[in-house]
Design an enzyme around this catalytic site. Structure first.
Site: not given
Ligand SMILES: [Zn+2]
Ligand SMILES: [Zn+2]
Ligand SMILES: [Zn+2]
Ligand SMILES: [Zn+2]
Lengths: 473, 473
Positions: A95, A97, A129, A163-164, A192, A442
């Site tokens: 991903h 994003d 990520d 995705e997030e 991921d 995150h």
């Molecule tokens: Zn991820």
């Molecule tokens: Zn993530």
């Protein structure tokens, strides 16, 4: 495998270019959770498509539609590199994003400005990520081209931008394209996730599912003052806390009858997998910031995380939650809890057991409040066969690049799209991580070690070479 | 009492002027909770001081100091009307600040624009809480002056502007002035509460106290993801909900050993007081918006509200409280609960019992989390002698004005300043309400019935006349 040495040399030669590629990607703040950043998410899609096309891949946009009226979902990139019918076809997912990030959250550097320290840690939102791993696939293509090496497989790509924020629209796309754009897929590889620790790479073959419930207790027509009503009304909070304590004990044992009946028995083969895993209680205690684990045995702790169900009480909606001392009797309170599910639990049966249990316990309370339990959402557990050629290829590639056999791991959390890929393509799915347990996705100061980015690029390329050679059962 | 007929006629003649006085007061949005409204609170103080001075009272400001750096607390008005050493001296208390109010909250009229409907209901923020009652005292003075009646007592006044925000600074002022400005006080009268219903007036002689606690359970260094950690750590929420269920059951019974030992036994005299009270379950069910009371007997319900302790669970700080489905394991959760206390509970003993109980129950849990219980604040219960001349005078006045003997009531909640007045002056304190149970103070469409405002003005004046005649024991 013949070509790998030349490939590795080329990757090393391109290190500077690969880091610059990551710097450009990190500089685009493609935060999917913030509607005002949506143009940046789209910009990131455009940049990624252009990079891929420059490398010779063909890319098309899939538009999932609107998130809200007036807010379009960003496009999913459907890419292909190579279409030789004599080669295997690998579908890779990632991903583009990222999570939100603000310097003021406590970052030591500007989050959208890739910052490399003397230890080679590359700080920046999305570094690990999932922009680093996504660009890893681009790097693999570029190094093959520059070194004039034949690309070992046909590569299909699925790079999404939500995705997030729950991968909105992605499942529908996969269901549609599994038999179209992705119909040639022989196996799937998702990069991921992360190593279990910092020193030993791993391949991931299982994820727990998650069934999330709410337990609503209501009585009075509105919130009441405890001075006036305390002692005279049946307080919903009293009923709710009582019901919550019937769900799980503080040793993590789920108290809902029947839940454990569905859990697959532990096999010797499975136990053997845990024996070599590089993991100690220090690692978990450090990550936890305390020693308040239920067990002090590392293998047992991993099993509790990966292959046994758990039940967590997340909180209560409708009760007083602020600092201070408000004297309210909440009129309607909603307890939130979820169960992490594992093979061979049937989700419908889990919900049936939860509902029956709550109804029985509610009846015992003899309350005049109204009690309702309901499923908010559920996502199934996933477990792949780690003996599949897809895993064998990844294991050989890992040993080749990192000089060590990878741990075979599961994860406690769910990545729902993993299961969708498996179910819709009917093929084996492998989770092949690039970064380590200290990357802090995150969180503030997210980073990817340069070593993991470069060796990870070698790993992804090697994996494709071993895939080409593995015997297909 | 000789002069009352002339007084009543004068009050009726001034009805229009009294309503206009209330209209002017309501028009000043003296919301103490909103710092940006602080100038309006001060304006209200100035307006009230000017009105009192026009009527011949002398008034001085007491400045409690700053609420925060840069934000002054509004002044308390210390007033005196009359200083005849041959007359009794009555100290009256009220507040000139109000709760916040916005039309958008659902008001049918502009909240700071007194709006009178055909039934004589006067809607407006502060109409009943507490501007109407405060102006009642001014109306009493004006009617006596206009009718050329001798004022029966010396009147001392304490009108504050922070009651809706915790009466900050007031206790300190009373402690200082009880032996100075207020040293002549023979009895205290507070008009800042309500009838139990809508048809029968009451005198209030008791309030429960409130001891507020927090129960903190902590383990992990930060919030955790339940996918990764569920099943492996001792979750603070599990311990907390377990502990909360050991405090009270859903029939309102406090489960902390020893709590009931301190409660004064019910006397026959007290039971008799409840026999004539005008109160039915309909009233409570209507106010509650449901029938989820613990008892369905009105007298028993009143006793549970007024003279027995209760324990309410207010909520949890630190847990997930929003709508939705976040999969968090909260690292530190703080349960909030409070005990309403009654005669003859000793507050220190209550806290000792709570602490001992929590420690014992925490030990039973066998947890590796850290558990702490602490008192946030406590305020003592208050109960006055309803046979005191202060109450006798108020009872006679009520019967004279309303044609019915008042109910003798207590209240479930605490008005901490009541006890302070009693303790610091050493005199009897009476709560003498003007409005009814349907006035909705603190809510939208707050109102005071014109009848209650006018009859209430007669009541306050009559009370002063009877006070002057009562035999002092
Ligand atoms: Zn991820
Ligand atoms: Zn993530
Ligand atoms: Zn009030
Ligand atoms: Zn109030």
């Amino acid at each position: 495998v013949a070509d790998l040495k030349a490939y590795y040399e080329q990757v090393d030669a391109l290190e500077g270019a690969f880091v610059e590629r990551l710097r450009k990607a990190v500089a685009i703040p493609s935060v999917s959770a913030e509607p005002e950043r949506r143009p940046d998410v789209v910009k990131m899609a455009e940049w990624l498509k252009a990079e891929l096309e420059t490398l010779g891949a063909s890319v098309q946009y899939y538009y999932p539609g609107e998130q809200h009226p007036g807010l379009d979902l960003p496009p999913v990139l459907l890419g292909r590199y190579g279409s030789d019918p004599n080669k295997r076809t690998i579908l890779v997912y990632g991903h583009y994003d990222v999570q939100p990030a603000f310097k003021e959250d406590g970052w030591d550097s500007q989050p959208f400005d890739l910052t490399i320290d003397k230890d080679g840690r590359m700080f920046g939102r999305g570094s690990t990520d999932d922009k680093g791993p996504v660009l890893g696939w681009l790097n693999v293509i570029e190094a093959h081209k520059k070194a004039n090496l034949e690309f070992p497989v046909n590569l299909l790509m699925c790079f999404e931008g939500m995705e997030e924020s729950g991968s909105e629209g992605l499942e529908e796309m996969i269901k549609k394209e599994a038999k179209n754009f992705y119909k040639d897929t022989d196996a799937v590889c998702i990069s991921d996730n992360y190593w279990l620790g910092t020193t030993k790479p791993c391949l991931t073959y299982g994820l727990r599912g998650c069934s999330y419930y709410q337990l609503e207790v209501s009585g009075p027509g509105q919130d009441l003052h405890s001075g006036v009503y305390g002692g005279t009304v049946t307080e919903p909070m009293t009923d709710l806390t009582n019901l919550m304590t019937t769900l799980v004990d503080n040793k993590g044992k789920i108290l809902i009858p029947g839940i454990y009946d569905q859990v697959a028995p532990l096999t010797d083969k499975e136990v053997a997998l845990y024996q070599n895993i590089d993991f100690g209680m220090d690692t978990i205690h450090e990550a936890l910031g305390s020693t308040t684990t239920i067990s002090n045995d590392a293998k047992e702790t991993l099993m509790k995380r990966w292959r046994f169900p758990s039940l967590s009480l997340h909180g209560i909606e409708g009760a007083y939650y602020a600092p201070g001392a408000k004297t309210v009797i909440p009129a309607k309170v909603i307890g939130k809890f979820s169960i992490r599910t594992v093979p061979n639990m049937e989700l419908a049966e889990v919900t049936r057991l939860v509902t029956a249990h709550v109804e029985k316990e509610a009846a015992k309370l003899g309350t005049n409040n109204t009690i309702k339990v309901s499923l908010i959402h559920d996502g199934k557990w996933w477990v792949a066969d780690p003996d599949h050629w897809n895993f064998r290829a990844a294991a050989k590639a890992t040993e080749q690049v990192w000089g060590v056999k990878p741990d075979l791991t599961r994860e406690g959390g769910s990545i729902p799209i993993t299961l969708t890929f498996e179910e819709e393509t009917g093929k084996n799915v492998l989770l092949l991580p690039m970064g380590t347990s200290t990357d802090q996705p995150h969180s503030i100061n997210e980073k990817l070690d340069k070593k993991n980015y470069i060796q990870g690029t070698k790993l992804l390329g090697s994996y494709l070479h071993y895939v080409a050679e593995e015997k297909m059962e």
